[in-house]
Design an enzyme around this catalytic site. Structure first.
Site, PDB file in Angstrom:
ATOM      1  N   LYS A  81       0.835  -1.206   0.000  1.00 33.76           N
ATOM      2  CA  LYS A  81       0.000   0.000   0.000  1.00 33.76           C
ATOM      3  C   LYS A  81       0.871   1.257   0.000  1.00 33.76           C
ATOM      4  CE  LYS A  81      -3.664  -0.141   2.437  1.00 33.76           C
ATOM      5  NZ  LYS A  81      -4.982  -0.023   2.998  1.00 33.76           N
TER       6      LYS A  81
ATOM      7  N   ARG B 118      -3.208   2.887   8.734  1.00 38.81           N
ATOM      8  CA  ARG B 118      -3.557   1.666   7.996  1.00 38.81           C
ATOM      9  C   ARG B 118      -2.359   0.744   7.872  1.00 38.81           C
ATOM     10  NH1 ARG B 118      -8.071   2.617   4.497  1.00 38.81           N
ATOM     11  NH2 ARG B 118      -8.757   4.766   4.680  1.00 38.81           N
TER      12      ARG B 118
ATOM     13  N   GLY C 269      -8.043  -7.548   4.807  1.00 38.38           N
ATOM     14  CA  GLY C 269      -8.814  -7.595   6.049  1.00 38.38           C
ATOM     15  C   GLY C 269      -8.131  -8.303   7.196  1.00 38.38           C
TER      16      GLY C 269
ATOM     17  N   MET D 215      -5.305  -7.415   8.855  1.00 35.04           N
ATOM     18  CA  MET D 215      -4.679  -6.578   9.882  1.00 35.04           C
ATOM     19  C   MET D 215      -5.534  -5.334  10.137  1.00 35.04           C
ATOM     20  SD  MET D 215      -0.716  -7.168   9.089  1.00 35.04           S
ATOM     21  CE  MET D 215      -0.922  -6.682   7.410  1.00 35.04           C
TER      22      MET D 215
ATOM     23  N   ARG E 106      -3.181  -1.104  -6.535  1.00 35.81           N
ATOM     24  CA  ARG E 106      -2.209  -2.204  -6.574  1.00 35.81           C
ATOM     25  C   ARG E 106      -2.543  -3.046  -7.783  1.00 35.81           C
ATOM     26  NH1 ARG E 106      -5.108  -5.070  -1.516  1.00 35.81           N
ATOM     27  NH2 ARG E 106      -7.024  -5.365  -2.646  1.00 35.81           N
TER      28      ARG E 106
ATOM     29  N   HIS F 226     -15.350  -9.156   1.417  1.00 35.68           N
ATOM     30  CA  HIS F 226     -14.316  -9.993   2.034  1.00 35.68           C
ATOM     31  C   HIS F 226     -14.356 -11.413   1.471  1.00 35.68           C
ATOM     32  CE1 HIS F 226     -12.872 -12.779   5.194  1.00 35.68           C
ATOM     33  NE2 HIS F 226     -11.910 -11.877   5.308  1.00 35.68           N
TER      34      HIS F 226
ATOM     35  N   SER G   2      17.196 -41.244 -13.407  1.00 40.67           N
ATOM     36  CA  SER G   2      15.917 -40.602 -13.150  1.00 40.67           C
ATOM     37  C   SER G   2      15.789 -40.463 -11.632  1.00 40.67           C
ATOM     38  CB  SER G   2      14.771 -41.441 -13.718  1.00 40.67           C
ATOM     39  OG  SER G   2      13.554 -40.815 -13.399  1.00 40.67           O
TER      40      SER G   2
ATOM     41  N   CYS H  12      11.245 -38.417 -11.784  1.00 42.76           N
ATOM     42  CA  CYS H  12       9.935 -39.043 -11.931  1.00 42.76           C
ATOM     43  C   CYS H  12       9.200 -39.161 -10.602  1.00 42.76           C
ATOM     44  CB  CYS H  12      10.069 -40.413 -12.600  1.00 42.76           C
ATOM     45  SG  CYS H  12      11.044 -41.569 -11.636  1.00 42.76           S
TER      46      CYS H  12
ATOM     47  N   TYR I 219      14.517 -33.599 -18.418  1.00 41.87           N
ATOM     48  CA  TYR I 219      13.053 -33.672 -18.412  1.00 41.87           C
ATOM     49  C   TYR I 219      12.509 -33.852 -17.006  1.00 41.87           C
ATOM     50  CZ  TYR I 219      13.493 -38.747 -17.845  1.00 41.87           C
ATOM     51  OH  TYR I 219      13.786 -39.993 -17.356  1.00 41.87           O
TER      52      TYR I 219
HETATM   53  C1  PEP Z   1      10.292 -42.264  -6.248  1.00 38.32           C
HETATM   54  O1  PEP Z   1      10.726 -42.883  -5.281  1.00 38.32           O
HETATM   55  O2  PEP Z   1      10.346 -41.037  -6.368  1.00 38.32           O
HETATM   56  C2  PEP Z   1       9.635 -42.997  -7.342  1.00 38.32           C
HETATM   57  C3  PEP Z   1       9.269 -42.374  -8.441  1.00 38.32           C
HETATM   58  O3  PEP Z   1       9.372 -44.295  -7.144  1.00 38.32           O
HETATM   59  P1  PEP Z   1       8.141 -44.841  -6.255  1.00 38.32           P
HETATM   60  O4  PEP Z   1       7.298 -43.659  -5.916  1.00 38.32           O
HETATM   61  O5  PEP Z   1       7.459 -45.844  -7.090  1.00 38.32           O
HETATM   62  O6  PEP Z   1       8.867 -45.416  -5.090  1.00 38.32           O
END
Ligand code: PEP
Ligand code: MG
Length: 902
Positions: free
Chosen positions: A29, A98, A107, A109, A343, A459, A786, A854, A874
């Site tokens: 503000k 304020r 709202g 504070m 804002r 609100h 991975s 993953c 990835y």
């Molecule tokens: C992990 O451990 O991150 C994984 C992808 O394998 P899981 O969740 O199957 O153990």
């Protein structure tokens, strides 16, 4: 000794000294008031006490040295500028006090208006207001009420009761019917209430009022509801709030005065136009609190054309200056327009995309900036389903579509009940006349919020939008009776526990549960809605921004999928392959019996028979997936879970055998099974015989899987397709484990693949801390890594992933040990460091090493930015999160500096 020079730290900034980039110090503000002041817009003069002063106060319990003097100096200059003095009995200056933190906390504070009024200056105020005594006494009673409640914790209801009593005596229900004498009497009543609760008279000294109000604002940073809001919104707890002391301007001086809020575009849909609410003859808090019904801002054109035109010109100027949707609070005092706040406005997820697209069209921002201004959490919201409506469903009421989405649930009328039922797993809709900050817990617990009063800026609306929660506000056909736990609408009564459905986009309210339909955005991702043909501005904006994200991102996005159907869906959502195909489920269902035979096999023949029976089944699973992912990489993980998961539970089996023995039945087979189950029983199965360990212990198991993968790939390739399998070994901790599996696998692959042209990569999960720390060695034997961040988090922290979140994370979150579960968003400092080490050391040993993730973190927006920064190739996540990961990977690529997109 050199003369000691003491230079006061600067704790107070005049509005002319700040600018919009000083939010850390001046709060949102204060920084924006300074910006508007410097743009030459009509802002009442004032100054800002910094967040540093608040931090110092909260740390020590007293105002930092030098603050009082700086306030004095700025106050004097404010008085000089206004030609009025605080507390002057003839011509008093009044100020508002304020709060204003770096991040907006609507709202949460405190604010105190009309500071500077006392028994003497109230007379001067009446004279200033052209003899309007009613106004002066009304202002004074508001000061005592607000000051009493916020500064001295006098229960607010006591003031409300006194006000109701004054109205009763006068025979009216409206505040506006109370005259100056009534209000003078009310001031006396309020002072008595004040004395009763605080043991002292209402302070008459204006500077004392000011100091106490400033202190109360500092302290309100740690009020329970503010703490809760911060936790919900992930706002750091140590920022503190700034305090703005601003010369009062009055919207309640008569019909040519008023107050309002406005947006430069519709914060719900993003549509261009004028959006806002106006309330004549009122003070600002009346609008935000949704206490009286406002008129649309457009009506101001009729009421006060000059102010309306000036406001529109200012709004256009602010949009151009901020290059974004702005929201504004303003007051008109006897025909003179004052800007009280602006804002960059909060908006719904849909509006965020639509506005970003519009601003690109208008040449105000480029596509990189548009991408920066939206985020994955918003995209995820847009993928929620909406109500599926046909003639059977007639709305019973229509309010304001205050925060979009579709929600059905049991009606509750109090925040406490909402929390209670939600804890039992019920979906609830919190129904209130209007919400106030005390309802925050219930709003968090509820699926949706329905109020009978207030507009888009009430609100309920503001807070729900911030949370991404469905909200319908101002459905005034609904008559809410909280004590009786019911509401009536269209001649029907709805009591606690009845189900209603609310549509936060259209504002419609339905009785009963309405079925839902998928979102347009999902239809677009699935390819059933052509963005060029869609007349939906949202779909076009999403398409445009996603296209840019895809072009900008460096990270590829794959999906975790283990069936053909999931693979197909993931591909439609833009997955560029499968990053994790878990094979465990392929051993369940009617194949369980084969697995049991495999585990219990006593001879090589028994074992190889079981494996031979499993092989064709596995091969068919992979064929289906390779076909769906034609031309794209598919990472298949060899079986991972503890084997006992495939056997009957130990306790049950022991009881069954004992009972059968008792009856004298032949239990030889069951006894053998029980013995095997006992042998395999583990105290800590997640740290036991799973993953690569299993592959090394049960001969032929991994070999069968490798063969099935290779045969499936060859079959799909011979059909004319292109299969790109990547075999992934789970739970590796030492390179020797991987080398052993790899040697066997390579032999099988060479034998199966022959001259088919199929290429199979072999790599490993990095999910055991030791693997991360010896990544240089492991990379010698792996073509890809991975990161299994689920297990890496489990083993990195020593947190059992199945237990801890429910058991004690609430306490860790409360204590701020972490702001979010490390299973949800990657712990950059610890687990993230393991990822970084492994990525660096793995790449050093094998520069062409492919790197991905993953674990669940692969689809978490914040974590995607981390994986981008670590240099992974990835991320892989569940199919539904693929678009979110694509968007965030694009954002990560265009955001070279740290993001601050709140
Ligand atoms: C992990 O451990 O991150 C994984 C992808 O394998 P899981 O969740 O199957 O153990
Ligand atoms: Mg794992």
């Amino acid at each position: 000794m050199a003369a000691q020079e003491t230079v006061d730290h600067k704790y107070v900034y005049d509005f002319a000294e700040g600018n919009k980039d000083l939010k850390d110090l001046l709060g949102g503000k204060g920084a924006n008031l300074a910006e508007m002041t410097n743009l030459g817009l009509p802002v009442p003069p004032g100054f800002t006490i910094t967040t540093e002063a608040c931090q110092a106060y909260l740390a020590t319990g007293r105002e930092p040295d030098g603050l009082a003097g700086q306030i004095e100096a700025h106050l004097e200059s404010l008085e000089r500028g206004m030609g009025r003095r605080l507390g002057d009995p003839h011509d008093p200056l009044l100020v508002s006090v304020r709060s204003g933190a770096k991040f907006s906390m609507p709202g949460m504070m405190e604010t105190v208006l009309n500071v500077g009024l006392n028994d003497r200056s109230v007379v001067g105020l009446a004279a200033q207001a052209g003899g309007n005594e009613r106004f002066a006494w009304d202002s004074y009673r508001r000061l005592i009420q607000m000051f009493g409640k916020t500064v001295c914790e006098v229960p607010g209801e006591e003031f409300e009761h006194a006000l109701d009593e004054a109205k009763r005596v006068r025979g009216t229900t409206s505040d506006l019917d109370l005259d100056a004498d009534d209000l003078r009497g009310l001031v006396d009543a309020y002072k008595k209430i004040f004395l009763k609760h605080t043991g002292r008279d209402f302070p008459q000294e204006p500077r004392e009022q000011l100091d106490l109000a400033i202190r109360a604002v500092f302290e309100s940073w740690n009020a329970e509801r503010a703490v809760l809001y911060r936790r919900q919104e992930r706002i750091p707890a140590d920022l503190g709030t700034a305090v703005n002391v601003v010369a009062m301007v009055f919207g309640n001086l008569g019909p040519d005065s008023g107050t309002g809020v406005a947006f430069t575009r519709d914060p719900a849909s993003g549509a261009q136009g004028i959006y806002g609410d106006y309330l004549a003859n009122a003070q600002g808090e009346d609008v935000v609190a949704g206490i009286r019904n406002t008129v649309p801002l457009q009506d101001l054109e009729r009421l006060d054309k000059r102010s309306y035109d000036e406001l529109l010109a200012i709004m256009a100027r602010l949009e151009g200056h901020y290059r974004d949707l702005c929201d504004i609070e303003f007051t008109i005092e006897r025909g003179k327009l004052w800007m009280l706040q602006t804002r960059v406005g909060k908006r719904t997820a849909a509006a965020a995309f639509v506005i970003a697209g519009q601003l690109v069209d208008e040449g105000l921002i480029d596509l990189d900036e548009a991408l920066h201004r939206v985020n994955g959490a918003q995209l995820a919201q847009l993928m929620f389903p909406r109500f599926q409506l046909d003639h059977d469903f007639e709305p019973v009421a229509k309010g304001v579509g205050a925060s979009p989405g579709a929600a059905s649930g049991k009606v509750v009328f109090t925040s406490a009940r909402a929390v209670e039922l939600a804890a039992e797993g019920e979906a609830v809709i919190l129904v209130r006349r209007e919400t106030n900050p005390d309802d925050l817990n219930g709003m968090i617990a509820a699926k949706g919020i329905l109020t009978s009063r207030g507009g888009k800026t009430s609100h309920a609306a503001v807070v729900a939008r911030g949370m991404g929660k469905t909200c319908v506000s101002g459905a005034d056909e609904i008559d809410v009776n909280v004590p009786a736990k019911r509401f009536s609408v269209a001649g029907q009564t709805v009591t606690e526990g009845d189900v209603v459905s609310i549509d936060g986009t259209t504002g419609k309210v339905y009785l009963g549960e309405v079925p839902v339909t998928p979102s347009e955005v999902v239809r677009y991702f699935e390819g059933t809605l052509d963005p060029d043909e869609a007349d939906d501005a949202l779909v076009r904006a999403v398409h445009r921004i996603m296209t840019h994200a895809d072009a900008a991102r460096r990270l590829a996005v794959r999906a975790n999928a283990d069936t053909g159907a999931d693979a197909a869906r993931a591909r439609r959502f833009g997955a560029q392959g499968i990053g994790l195909c878990r094979t465990e489920h392929m051993f369940l269902g009617d194949r369980r019996e084969l697995v049991e035979r495999l585990i219990l096999a006593r001879t090589d023949t028994e074992r190889s028979d079981a494996l031979a029976a499993l092989l064709p089944l596995q091969r068919d699973d992979f064929v289906e997936i390779f076909r769906e992912m034609d031309g794209l990489p598919v990472t298949v993980r060899l079986i991972d879970p503890p084997l006992h998961e495939f056997l009957p539970p130990l306790e049950q089996l022991a009881v069954d055998v004992a009972v059968a023995q008792e009856r004298g039945e032949d239990v030889a087979k069951e006894e053998a099974l029980l013995a095997a189950v006992r042998r395999m029983h583990e105290e800590n199965p997640m740290l036991g015989l799973r993953g690569v360990r299993l592959g090394l212990v049960i001969p032929g198991l991994f070999a069968m899987q490798v063969r099935a993968i290779a045969e499936a790939a060859v079959r799909v390739t011979r059909e004319g397709g292109s299969a790109c399998p990547e075999i992934m070994v789970p739970l590796v901790g030492a390179v020797q484990e991987l080398e052993t599996v790899r040697a066997e696998a390579e032999k099988i692959i060479a034998e199966v693949v022959g001259d088919s042209g199929v290429e199979v990569l072999i790599g490993t999960m990095i999910e055991v801390p030791r693997a991360a720390l010896t990544a240089g060695q492991i990379a010698e034997a792996a073509q890809f890594f991975s990161f299994g961040t689920n297990d890496l988090t489990q083993m990195g922290w020593g947190f059992s992933r199945d237990d801890v979140e429910g058991a004690f994370f609430w306490r860790y979150l409360e204590l701020g040990i972490f702001g979010i579960s490390p299973f949800e968003s990657i712990d950059r400092d610890g687990v993230g460091r393991l990822v970084r080490i492994a990525a660096e050391e793995g790449r050093a040993a094998r520069p062409e090493l492919k790197l991905g993730v993953c674990g669940e973190h692969g689809g978490d927006p914040e974590s995607v930015h981390f994986f981008h920064s670590v240099g992974l190739d990835y991320v892989s996540c569940s199919p539904f999160r693929v678009p979110v990961a694509r968007l965030e990977a694009g954002r990560a690529a265009v955001e070279t500096v740290g993001s601050d997109s709140r």
